[in-house]
Design a protein around this motif. Structure first.
Motif, PDB file in Angstrom:
ATOM      1  N   LEU A 100     -56.051  71.803 -22.174  1.00  0.00           N
ATOM      2  CA  LEU A 100     -56.254  73.057 -21.455  1.00  0.00           C
ATOM      3  C   LEU A 100     -56.539  72.771 -19.995  1.00  0.00           C
ATOM      4  N   THR A 101     -56.122  73.691 -19.131  1.00  0.00           N
ATOM      5  CA  THR A 101     -56.410  73.563 -17.710  1.00  0.00           C
ATOM      6  C   THR A 101     -57.080  74.818 -17.215  1.00  0.00           C
ATOM      7  N   SER A 102     -57.998  74.644 -16.302  1.00  0.00           N
ATOM      8  CA  SER A 102     -58.605  75.790 -15.640  1.00  0.00           C
ATOM      9  C   SER A 102     -57.918  75.964 -14.304  1.00  0.00           C
ATOM     10  N   VAL A 103     -57.887  77.178 -13.792  1.00  0.00           N
ATOM     11  CA  VAL A 103     -57.159  77.476 -12.574  1.00  0.00           C
ATOM     12  C   VAL A 103     -58.131  77.873 -11.476  1.00  0.00           C
ATOM     13  N   LYS A 104     -57.974  77.255 -10.321  1.00  0.00           N
ATOM     14  CA  LYS A 104     -58.787  77.595  -9.163  1.00  0.00           C
ATOM     15  C   LYS A 104     -57.877  78.240  -8.125  1.00  0.00           C
ATOM     16  N   GLN A 105     -58.208  79.457  -7.721  1.00  0.00           N
ATOM     17  CA  GLN A 105     -57.384  80.156  -6.753  1.00  0.00           C
ATOM     18  C   GLN A 105     -58.144  80.321  -5.445  1.00  0.00           C
ATOM     19  N   GLN A 106     -57.475  80.007  -4.342  1.00  0.00           N
ATOM     20  CA  GLN A 106     -58.062  80.166  -3.024  1.00  0.00           C
ATOM     21  C   GLN A 106     -57.091  80.943  -2.151  1.00  0.00           C
ATOM     22  N   THR A 107     -57.621  81.811  -1.321  1.00  0.00           N
ATOM     23  CA  THR A 107     -56.814  82.498  -0.332  1.00  0.00           C
ATOM     24  C   THR A 107     -57.184  81.943   1.025  1.00  0.00           C
ATOM     25  N   ILE A 108     -56.210  81.310   1.672  1.00  0.00           N
ATOM     26  CA  ILE A 108     -56.483  80.669   2.952  1.00  0.00           C
ATOM     27  C   ILE A 108     -55.443  81.101   3.973  1.00  0.00           C
ATOM     28  N   ALA A 109     -55.833  81.040   5.232  1.00  0.00           N
ATOM     29  CA  ALA A 109     -54.933  81.405   6.318  1.00  0.00           C
ATOM     30  C   ALA A 109     -54.164  80.169   6.767  1.00  0.00           C
ATOM     31  N   LEU A 110     -52.847  80.303   6.911  1.00  0.00           N
ATOM     32  CA  LEU A 110     -52.010  79.195   7.322  1.00  0.00           C
ATOM     33  C   LEU A 110     -51.024  79.645   8.395  1.00  0.00           C
ATOM     34  N   LEU A 111     -50.737  78.771   9.333  1.00  0.00           N
ATOM     35  CA  LEU A 111     -49.713  79.074  10.329  1.00  0.00           C
ATOM     36  C   LEU A 111     -48.362  79.283   9.663  1.00  0.00           C
ATOM     37  N   MET A 112     -48.075  78.467   8.647  1.00  0.00           N
ATOM     38  CA  MET A 112     -46.818  78.565   7.915  1.00  0.00           C
ATOM     39  C   MET A 112     -47.131  78.730   6.431  1.00  0.00           C
ATOM     40  N   PRO A 113     -47.357  79.970   5.977  1.00  0.00           N
ATOM     41  CA  PRO A 113     -47.757  80.204   4.580  1.00  0.00           C
ATOM     42  C   PRO A 113     -46.734  79.730   3.565  1.00  0.00           C
ATOM     43  N   SER A 114     -45.481  79.573   3.973  1.00  0.00           N
ATOM     44  CA  SER A 114     -44.435  79.183   3.026  1.00  0.00           C
ATOM     45  C   SER A 114     -44.675  77.807   2.419  1.00  0.00           C
ATOM     46  N   VAL A 115     -45.489  76.952   3.088  1.00  0.00           N
ATOM     47  CA  VAL A 115     -45.738  75.618   2.530  1.00  0.00           C
ATOM     48  C   VAL A 115     -46.505  75.725   1.211  1.00  0.00           C
ATOM     49  N   ALA A 116     -47.235  76.830   1.042  1.00  0.00           N
ATOM     50  CA  ALA A 116     -48.002  77.009  -0.198  1.00  0.00           C
ATOM     51  C   ALA A 116     -47.094  77.305  -1.382  1.00  0.00           C
ATOM     52  N   GLN A 117     -45.843  77.674  -1.107  1.00  0.00           N
ATOM     53  CA  GLN A 117     -44.914  78.002  -2.188  1.00  0.00           C
ATOM     54  C   GLN A 117     -44.148  76.771  -2.676  1.00  0.00           C
ATOM     55  N   MET A 118     -44.338  75.644  -2.004  1.00  0.00           N
ATOM     56  CA  MET A 118     -43.636  74.425  -2.409  1.00  0.00           C
ATOM     57  C   MET A 118     -44.159  73.943  -3.755  1.00  0.00           C
ATOM     58  N   GLN A 119     -43.250  73.552  -4.605  1.00  0.00           N
ATOM     59  CA  GLN A 119     -43.620  73.093  -5.942  1.00  0.00           C
ATOM     60  C   GLN A 119     -43.993  71.611  -5.888  1.00  0.00           C
ATOM     61  N   VAL A 120     -45.267  71.349  -5.559  1.00  0.00           N
ATOM     62  CA  VAL A 120     -45.755  69.976  -5.465  1.00  0.00           C
ATOM     63  C   VAL A 120     -46.977  69.839  -6.369  1.00  0.00           C
ATOM     64  N   LYS A 121     -46.969  68.794  -7.179  1.00  0.00           N
ATOM     65  CA  LYS A 121     -48.084  68.580  -8.106  1.00  0.00           C
ATOM     66  C   LYS A 121     -49.374  68.320  -7.334  1.00  0.00           C
ATOM     67  N   SER A 122     -50.448  68.966  -7.765  1.00  0.00           N
ATOM     68  CA  SER A 122     -51.751  68.784  -7.115  1.00  0.00           C
ATOM     69  C   SER A 122     -52.326  67.407  -7.447  1.00  0.00           C
ATOM     70  N   ILE A 123     -53.092  66.870  -6.496  1.00  0.00           N
ATOM     71  CA  ILE A 123     -53.779  65.599  -6.734  1.00  0.00           C
ATOM     72  C   ILE A 123     -55.277  65.836  -6.922  1.00  0.00           C
ATOM     73  N   SER A 124     -55.650  67.096  -7.097  1.00  0.00           N
ATOM     74  CA  SER A 124     -57.063  67.442  -7.221  1.00  0.00           C
ATOM     75  C   SER A 124     -57.706  66.846  -8.472  1.00  0.00           C
ATOM     76  N   HIS A 125     -56.892  66.585  -9.503  1.00  0.00           N
ATOM     77  CA  HIS A 125     -57.470  66.022 -10.722  1.00  0.00           C
ATOM     78  C   HIS A 125     -58.033  64.629 -10.475  1.00  0.00           C
ATOM     79  N   LEU A 126     -57.505  63.933  -9.472  1.00  0.00           N
ATOM     80  CA  LEU A 126     -58.065  62.640  -9.078  1.00  0.00           C
ATOM     81  C   LEU A 126     -59.183  62.811  -8.058  1.00  0.00           C
ATOM     82  N   ALA A 127     -58.939  63.673  -7.066  1.00  0.00           N
ATOM     83  CA  ALA A 127     -59.931  63.867  -6.001  1.00  0.00           C
ATOM     84  C   ALA A 127     -61.237  64.432  -6.534  1.00  0.00           C
TER      85      ALA A 127
END
Length: 309
Positions: A100-127
């Motif tokens: 099971l995975t828990s989901v953490k959602q954040q709303t942040i301001a970005l100059l280029m919001p489209s980068v948040a739509q990129m399908q890249v695996k998170s490294i937070s499980h290590l960090a």
């Protein structure tokens, strides 16, 4: 008997007054020292991390003087329009039941919001395995880059310094802020490392085999790049910054301080000095902090009038 008590009370009165005075002075000193970091987590007597969690301190020092953000002019409010906001979902490893995975959602301001739509695996499980208490507070997010105005100022700075394409530098800055939230590290520190390591050229490769914006040694960190399809992905900013940010956070926690972590990062852990590497990164970081704090103070207004020119 009563006379003796009165004499004792009269004799002790000055002592009580001195004690009460010392208590008042102590309270003021503690509060003053608590706020000594000026929002950068870098104060010489920064007691916030000892007395209360970082979150409480950020309430006081958000965006430098963020408590007065409510007094921004409508023009300044408009700069953070809906198109500048990205809602990001990070997949965090669950600890309750396997699979099971828990989901953490954040709303942040970005100059280029489209980068948040990129399908890249998170490294937070290590960090997330690195305890925040082990990380030098100077390496934690001061939230100065939470402002779109500050992000633009930093993008302007690097665009002029390295003669970069505007879209590319906005992409790199936005990616860095996004990944910094994911890894829980200061984006200004990451931007300073990128600046010193690669001058924001993702195709940079050293003779030792370090690649990408953060010059990560691909041969040493193959297993981390395996998360993203292999070391051939090292030139991709969204991959390279993630791996580099995690490694940097890990080394800072391991080395015990930001300066020592930078020494480890450049590969000088067993050397007497790092050849001035940490000084270069910290100088660049301080330039960016100064730039952001200046922008934050310049935008303060009260009842529509600027508080500071």
């Amino acid at each position: 008997m009563l006379s003796a008590k009165d004499l004792l009370a009269h004799a002790m009165a000055p002592v009580y007054r001195v004690i009460n005075g010392l208590l008042v002075v102590t309270v003021f000193m503690v509060v003053g020292l608590w706020l000594s970091g000026n929002g950068t987590n870098a104060g010489a007597f920064d007691l916030a991390r000892i007395l209360v969690p970082d979150e409480a301190r950020h309430i006081v020092w958000s965006n430098g003087f963020g408590m007065l953000d409510q007094y921004k002019t409508s023009e300044n409010v408009a700069t953070a329009s809906d198109t500048d906001i990205a809602s990001v979902i990070y997949q965090k490893s669950g600890h309750h039941e396997p699979g099971l995975t828990s989901v953490k959602q954040q709303t942040i301001a970005l100059l280029m919001p489209s980068v948040a739509q990129m399908q890249v695996k998170s490294i937070s499980h290590l960090a997330d395995r690195i305890p925040t208490s082990k990380v030098d507070p100077q390496a934690l997010d001061s939230n100065l880059m939470g402002s779109i105005q500050n992000q633009r100022a930093v993008a302007d700075f690097f665009e002029k310094k390295y003669n970069l394409d505007r879209n590319k530098i906005e992409e790199y800055v936005s990616n860095t802020i996004l990944i910094a939230k994911e890894v829980n590290i200061d984006p200004i520190l990451l931007l300073a490392v990128i600046s010193v390591e690669s001058n924001f050229n993702p195709n940079t490769r050293s003779q030792a085999g370090a690649e990408g914006l953060m010059q990560v040694m691909t041969s040493v960190h193959r297993e981390k790049y395996a998360l993203y399809g292999g070391t051939q992905q090292a030139v991709k900013p969204e991959v390279n910054i993630r791996v580099g940010a995690y490694i940097l956070k890990y080394l800072i926690a391991t080395a015990g301080s930001l300066r020592n972590g930078l020494k480890y990062y450049v590969g000088a852990a067993n050397a007497e000095d790092d050849g001035g590497y940490a000084d270069k990164v910290l100088a660049e970081r301080n330039r960016l902090i100064s730039l952001c704090q200046t922008k934050s103070m310049n935008r303060l207004t009260l009842n529509g009038k600027p508080l500071r020119s």
